[in-house]
Design a protein around this motif. Structure first.
Motif, PDB file in Angstrom:
ATOM      1  N   GLU A  32     -29.939  25.764  -4.337  1.00  0.00           N
ATOM      2  CA  GLU A  32     -28.496  25.662  -3.762  1.00  0.00           C
ATOM      3  C   GLU A  32     -27.383  26.463  -4.491  1.00  0.00           C
ATOM      4  OE1 GLU A  32     -25.390  22.184  -2.169  1.00  0.00           O
ATOM      5  OE2 GLU A  32     -27.221  21.735  -3.018  1.00  0.00           O
ATOM      6  N   ILE A  33     -26.873  27.457  -3.853  1.00  0.00           N
ATOM      7  CA  ILE A  33     -25.774  28.045  -4.743  1.00  0.00           C
ATOM      8  C   ILE A  33     -24.392  27.458  -4.348  1.00  0.00           C
ATOM      9  CG2 ILE A  33     -24.685  30.376  -4.833  1.00  0.00           C
ATOM     10  CD1 ILE A  33     -27.367  30.078  -6.143  1.00  0.00           C
ATOM     11  N   TYR A  34     -23.501  27.102  -5.104  1.00  0.00           N
ATOM     12  CA  TYR A  34     -22.266  26.552  -4.659  1.00  0.00           C
ATOM     13  C   TYR A  34     -21.098  27.724  -4.634  1.00  0.00           C
ATOM     14  CZ  TYR A  34     -24.204  22.410  -6.989  1.00  0.00           C
ATOM     15  OH  TYR A  34     -24.763  21.356  -7.262  1.00  0.00           O
ATOM     16  N   ASP A  35     -21.254  28.994  -5.281  1.00  0.00           N
ATOM     17  CA  ASP A  35     -20.403  29.935  -5.128  1.00  0.00           C
ATOM     18  C   ASP A  35     -21.333  31.197  -4.567  1.00  0.00           C
ATOM     19  OD1 ASP A  35     -18.645  32.085  -5.151  1.00  0.00           O
ATOM     20  OD2 ASP A  35     -17.970  31.671  -7.470  1.00  0.00           O
ATOM     21  N   LYS A  36     -21.240  31.493  -3.395  1.00  0.00           N
ATOM     22  CA  LYS A  36     -22.125  32.586  -2.545  1.00  0.00           C
ATOM     23  C   LYS A  36     -21.399  33.911  -3.045  1.00  0.00           C
ATOM     24  CE  LYS A  36     -24.063  29.593   0.838  1.00  0.00           C
ATOM     25  NZ  LYS A  36     -24.923  29.016   0.018  1.00  0.00           N
ATOM     26  N   LEU A  37     -20.341  34.280  -3.523  1.00  0.00           N
ATOM     27  CA  LEU A  37     -19.787  35.295  -4.045  1.00  0.00           C
ATOM     28  C   LEU A  37     -20.222  35.624  -5.388  1.00  0.00           C
ATOM     29  CD1 LEU A  37     -16.167  35.028  -2.695  1.00  0.00           C
ATOM     30  CD2 LEU A  37     -18.115  36.072  -1.640  1.00  0.00           C
ATOM     31  N   TYR A  38     -21.056  34.804  -5.940  1.00  0.00           N
ATOM     32  CA  TYR A  38     -21.327  34.930  -7.493  1.00  0.00           C
ATOM     33  C   TYR A  38     -23.011  35.078  -7.678  1.00  0.00           C
ATOM     34  CZ  TYR A  38     -20.204  34.746 -12.510  1.00  0.00           C
ATOM     35  OH  TYR A  38     -19.830  35.014 -13.668  1.00  0.00           O
ATOM     36  N   PHE A  39     -23.652  34.308  -6.864  1.00  0.00           N
ATOM     37  CA  PHE A  39     -24.924  34.496  -6.686  1.00  0.00           C
ATOM     38  C   PHE A  39     -25.483  34.338  -5.358  1.00  0.00           C
ATOM     39  CE2 PHE A  39     -24.889  31.817 -10.894  1.00  0.00           C
ATOM     40  CZ  PHE A  39     -25.414  32.839 -11.872  1.00  0.00           C
ATOM     41  N   GLU A  40     -26.679  34.834  -5.159  1.00  0.00           N
ATOM     42  CA  GLU A  40     -27.506  34.888  -3.962  1.00  0.00           C
ATOM     43  C   GLU A  40     -28.902  34.680  -4.039  1.00  0.00           C
ATOM     44  OE1 GLU A  40     -29.027  38.049  -0.372  1.00  0.00           O
ATOM     45  OE2 GLU A  40     -27.200  38.774  -1.766  1.00  0.00           O
ATOM     46  N   VAL A  41     -29.418  33.778  -3.389  1.00  0.00           N
ATOM     47  CA  VAL A  41     -30.951  33.213  -3.392  1.00  0.00           C
ATOM     48  C   VAL A  41     -31.568  34.420  -2.575  1.00  0.00           C
ATOM     49  CG1 VAL A  41     -32.726  31.693  -2.932  1.00  0.00           C
ATOM     50  CG2 VAL A  41     -30.218  31.131  -3.568  1.00  0.00           C
ATOM     51  N   VAL A  42     -32.602  35.087  -3.143  1.00  0.00           N
ATOM     52  CA  VAL A  42     -33.271  36.033  -2.353  1.00  0.00           C
ATOM     53  C   VAL A  42     -34.565  35.333  -2.003  1.00  0.00           C
ATOM     54  CG1 VAL A  42     -34.482  38.268  -2.568  1.00  0.00           C
ATOM     55  CG2 VAL A  42     -32.319  38.131  -3.541  1.00  0.00           C
ATOM     56  N   THR A  43     -35.264  34.683  -3.109  1.00  0.00           N
ATOM     57  CA  THR A  43     -36.545  33.859  -2.810  1.00  0.00           C
ATOM     58  C   THR A  43     -36.548  32.713  -3.675  1.00  0.00           C
ATOM     59  OG1 THR A  43     -37.846  36.119  -2.692  1.00  0.00           O
ATOM     60  CG2 THR A  43     -38.959  33.714  -3.163  1.00  0.00           C
ATOM     61  N   CYS A  44     -36.916  31.481  -2.875  1.00  0.00           N
ATOM     62  CA  CYS A  44     -36.910  30.257  -3.569  1.00  0.00           C
ATOM     63  C   CYS A  44     -38.142  29.441  -2.768  1.00  0.00           C
ATOM     64  CB  CYS A  44     -35.507  29.424  -3.359  1.00  0.00           C
ATOM     65  SG  CYS A  44     -35.458  28.124  -4.364  1.00  0.00           S
ATOM     66  N   ARG A  45     -39.157  29.524  -3.367  1.00  0.00           N
ATOM     67  CA  ARG A  45     -40.433  28.883  -2.626  1.00  0.00           C
ATOM     68  C   ARG A  45     -41.433  28.788  -3.339  1.00  0.00           C
ATOM     69  NH1 ARG A  45     -44.384  32.999  -0.717  1.00  0.00           N
ATOM     70  NH2 ARG A  45     -43.593  35.037  -1.245  1.00  0.00           N
TER      71      ARG A  45
END
Length: 187
Positions: A32-45
Motif C-alpha cells: 500500500e502506497i500512501y503517497d502515489k506521487l512518490y512511489f508506484e507499485v509495479v508488482t506486488c504478488r
C-alpha cells in the motif's frame, strides 16, 4: 535491552513448541502506497516457483529522487483473533543501517535473508534515475528461523517506509510456520 528470567523462559517455551522440522509458506503479500506521487507499485504478488515453493515478488518504482534519508519500521505480528504485535517492532534509520549494519540487531537478521533477492545494496542518497526497489523470487527458507524461535501459527511482517520524515507506504507479507504439522491451520 534487559533479559529477565521471564523473557528467557518465554523464549525457551516457544522453542520447545517447535516439534520437528520447521515448515514455512508464504500466504499473501500486500503493498500500500500512501503517497502515489512518490512511489508506484509495479508488482506486488506471490509466484509459484515449483512444487511447494512460493516466491515473493515486489517491484516499487521511485518517482521522486533523490532520497536523502529513509526510515524503516519493521514489525512482526501473530494471528490470534486478528494480527497482534509479536516479539519485534523496530524503527531505524535505513541510511545509517546501510552505512554501518549492526549484526546484533533483529532487523539485520531479516535484511540479511532478503538481501540476496533484492537490489538494496548501497547507501543514501538514492539518486540514480530508474532506481526501482526490487525483491525477486524471495523464498522463505526454513533455516531462516533457526536463530529466532517462532511458535507454530500465522504471521505477518510489516515494513513501513518513511522518507523525508513522511510515511510513504507499507508492505505486509503474510506467512505460516509448520503448516503441515499444525491441524489448526487449514487451507
Amino acid at each position: 535491552m534487559k533479559f529477565t528470567v521471564n523473557t528467557v523462559f518465554g523464549l525457551l517455551l516457544m522453542a520447545l513448541e517447535l516439534n520437528g522440522d520447521i515448515v514455512t509458506r508464504h500466504t499473501n503479500v500486500k503493498c500500500e502506497i500512501y503517497d502515489k506521487l512518490y512511489f508506484e507499485v509495479v508488482t506486488c504478488r506471490l509466484k509459484v516457483l515449483g512444487r511447494g515453493i512460493i516466491g515473493e515478488n515486489i517491484h516499487i518504482k521511485v518517482l521522486q529522487l533523490p532520497i536523502r534519508n529513509a526510515t524503516v519500521n519493521f514489525g512482526v505480528y501473530k494471528k490470534l483473533s486478528g494480527y497482534h504485535p509479536f516479539l519485534f517492532n523496530v524503527t531505524l534509520d535505513f541510511c545509517q543501517f546501510m552505512r554501518h549494519p549492526n549484526p546484533l540487531s533483529v532487523f539485520y537478521l531479516f535484511f540479511k535473508a532478503l538481501r540476496p533477492y533484492s537490489n538494496l545494496n548501497h547507501t543514501c542518497p538514492f539518486n540514480v534515475s530508474n532506481h526501482d526497489i526490487i525483491l525477486k523470487d524471495f523464498v522463505l527458507a526454513d533455516l531462516m528461523y533457526a536463530k529466532i524461535p517462532f511458535p507454530k501459527g500465522s504471521y505477518m511482517f510489516m515494513i513501513k517506509v518513511a522518507t523525508e520524515g513522511v510515511w510513504r507506504g507499507v508492505i505486509n507479507a503474510y506467512f505460516d510456520i509448520n503448516v503441515d504439522n499444525n491441524p489448526n491451520i487449514r487451507f
